[in-house]
Design a protein around this motif. Structure first.
Motif, mmCIF file in Angstrom:
data_model
loop_
_atom_site.group_PDB
_atom_site.id
_atom_site.type_symbol
_atom_site.label_atom_id
_atom_site.label_comp_id
_atom_site.label_asym_id
_atom_site.label_seq_id
_atom_site.Cartn_x
_atom_site.Cartn_y
_atom_site.Cartn_z
ATOM 1 N N ILE A 55 69.174 15.487 37.565
ATOM 2 C CA ILE A 55 68.630 16.346 38.625
ATOM 3 C C ILE A 55 67.484 15.691 39.393
ATOM 4 C CG2 ILE A 55 69.256 18.407 37.317
ATOM 5 C CD1 ILE A 55 66.175 18.779 36.853
ATOM 6 N N THR A 56 67.014 14.522 38.975
ATOM 7 C CA THR A 56 65.822 13.917 39.589
ATOM 8 C C THR A 56 65.976 13.739 41.090
ATOM 9 O OG1 THR A 56 65.530 12.677 37.528
ATOM 10 C CG2 THR A 56 64.134 12.067 39.378
ATOM 11 N N ALA A 57 67.092 13.149 41.512
ATOM 12 C CA ALA A 57 67.314 12.897 42.943
ATOM 13 C C ALA A 57 67.533 14.178 43.731
ATOM 14 C CB ALA A 57 68.509 11.965 43.123
ATOM 15 N N LYS A 58 67.898 15.266 43.044
ATOM 16 C CA LYS A 58 68.198 16.536 43.715
ATOM 17 C C LYS A 58 67.002 17.472 43.778
ATOM 18 C CE LYS A 58 72.872 16.182 41.802
ATOM 19 N NZ LYS A 58 73.828 16.780 40.846
ATOM 20 N N LEU A 59 65.883 17.057 43.229
ATOM 21 C CA LEU A 59 64.694 17.909 43.234
ATOM 22 C C LEU A 59 64.213 18.174 44.658
ATOM 23 C CD1 LEU A 59 62.618 16.243 40.349
ATOM 24 C CD2 LEU A 59 63.710 18.494 40.266
ATOM 25 N N THR A 60 63.625 19.339 44.863
ATOM 26 C CA THR A 60 63.023 19.648 46.156
ATOM 27 C C THR A 60 61.770 18.800 46.337
ATOM 28 O OG1 THR A 60 61.667 21.412 45.203
ATOM 29 C CG2 THR A 60 63.850 22.035 46.028
#
Length: 439
Positions: free
Chosen positions: A391-396
């Motif tokens: 999820i790191t790259a998808k964080l806001t």
């Protein structure tokens, strides 16, 4: 006349890290550092992740960053892993400059030592040990990657992963990390060996080097060695039996590869960031167990993070001592000082508050992510581990900022941040004792 303001060692250490992060961010944002355009926030995230030796990434290191960008990351990893002040000591000594008492205090704070005596000698030994170990690791890893990738690329891969592994950074040049080498003995043994050596603590390595027998080991060394062996063995058995039949992790692998995968994933959560299987396929029980391992972390004065293994052991032993109505805490025929017990409790409690605070914020900003995945990401950032469930790259934007703060706090330690903004209470007033109902 206005009194000149004096900065404390924790404040100076935070300032040095801040300056290094800013320089790293600027270098990573340069056009020669990346193949595709990246934002200032992504450059900042990468710089913080590298210098805190975490390994969480918002873009793929091997494809997005050029050779220049990768060397910047590598430099930040080495700087963060060995310590900014360790490099400062080496530079001062090469220039023939003496290091004063204040400088020694900063080095002491940087290496998390209780005493400033002999701290310069420790820093020198630390650097020598580190470079020797990494040099031999490069040679061993090149036996795999040179035949596979060619001479120069193979040597470069060996260099990058050796530095990253020893410093417990978890940065890799392959999109799937080390999944392709799940059953490779050399990759598993060398990388895991580097993770253990880097995470066990430099004081332990120095103590083992200069001690002729096990009896001469310090109490800290004995606790770290025994604790590391026990926790790695327990973790390996837990992962092996929990994931035995899971087709999404190790269920379809042959027995030999199952053992390698279980061993590597047992060692890695203790602040490493490398993985040889797809973590998103793990059972929830295994994921939660890895969260506990990441929170515990590595050893004091090591390249790793977390609350530290010795802190966990002291709190565990103090709890057992209370249950047995003992007033002293002893281990290996040595009594643990009460101040150390208080310090361990303060570290654990401040760390819990940091993780809970970040978790509370991210559960509001990352609406599409389940709770366990967010908890895994937060604890991974705090423990400077670098493992992620994707999820790191998808964080806001706000989510990335929160993780940046957690990585920074996890590397320096919550107590360092607290000491940087508070002053010790020098009052010698004693108050009458009072009783409070607890439990």
């Amino acid at each position: 006349m206005k009194k000149k303001r004096s900065f404390s060692p924790p404040q100076l250490l935070i300032g040095l890290f801040g300056v290094s992060i800013l320089i790293g961010t600027f270098l990573l944002k340069l056009p020669i550092a990346h193949t595709t355009s990246i934002s200032w926030l992504d450059a900042l995230f990468t710089a913080v992740s590298a210098i805190t030796v975490t390994g969480l990434v918002v873009v793929d290191t091997g494809t997005v960053y050029t050779l220049f960008g990768q060397f910047v990351i590598l430099g930040l990893i080495q700087l963060g892993g060995l310590g900014i002040m360790t490099f400062a000591v080496l530079i001062f000594l090469m220039l023939g400059r003496k290091i004063g008492y204040r400088g020694r205090l900063i080095v002491q704070q940087s290496l998390n030592q209780n005493d400033a005596g002999g701290i310069i000698r420790l820093a020198i030994r630390l650097a020598v040990f580190s470079f020797i170990i990494q040099f031999f690791a490069i040679g061993l890893l090149s036996t795999v990657w040179v035949p596979e990738l060619g001479l120069w690329k193979g040597l470069y891969f060996s260099l990058f992963h050796a530095v990253s592994a020893f410093n417990n950074a978890g940065f890799g040049l392959l999109p799937d990390n080390l999944v392709a080498y799940v059953g490779n003995p050399i990759i598993n043994l060398v990388i895991s060996g580097l993770l253990i050596l880097g995470g066990i603590g430099f004081t332990v390595l120095v103590d083992m080097w200069r001690s002729k027998t096990i009896r001469q080991w310090s109490l800290h060394t004995k606790i770290m060695i025994v604790g590391t062996i026990v926790i790695n063995a327990v973790a390996m058995l837990f992962i092996f039996f929990t994931e035995w039949k899971n087709p999404n992790s190790i269920g379809t692998l042959p027995l030999k590869d199952k053992l390698w995968a279980s061993y590597f994933q047992a060692v890695s959560p203790r602040t490493a960031g490398f993985n040889t299987i797809d973590l998103t396929g793990l059972d929830d029980a295994t994921i939660f167990f890895m969260i506990v391992l990441m929170f515990i972390g590595a050893g004091s004065a090591s390249t790793g993070g977390g609350i530290k293994l010795t802190t966990f052991i002291i709190i565990l032993l103090a709890t057992l001592a209370f249950f047995r109505s003992k007033h002293e805490l002893t281990i290996f025929n040595r009594e643990i000082r009460q101040e150390l017990i208080f310090k361990s409790l303060a570290i654990a409690m401040s760390s819990v508050l940091l993780v809970v605070g970040a978790l509370f914020i991210l559960t509001h900003t990352e609406h599409d992510v389940n709770f366990l995945t967010i908890l895994f990401e937060v604890v991974s950032a705090f423990g400077t581990v670098g493992l992620s469930l994707g999820i790191t790259a998808k964080l806001t934007v706000f989510g990335k900022i929160v993780i940046i703060i957690v990585m920074f706090a996890g590397k320096l330690g919550p107590l360092t941040l607290v000491f940087s903004i508070t002053r010790p209470d020098k009052r010698k007033i004693k108050f009458p004792k009072g009783d409070v109902l607890a439990g």
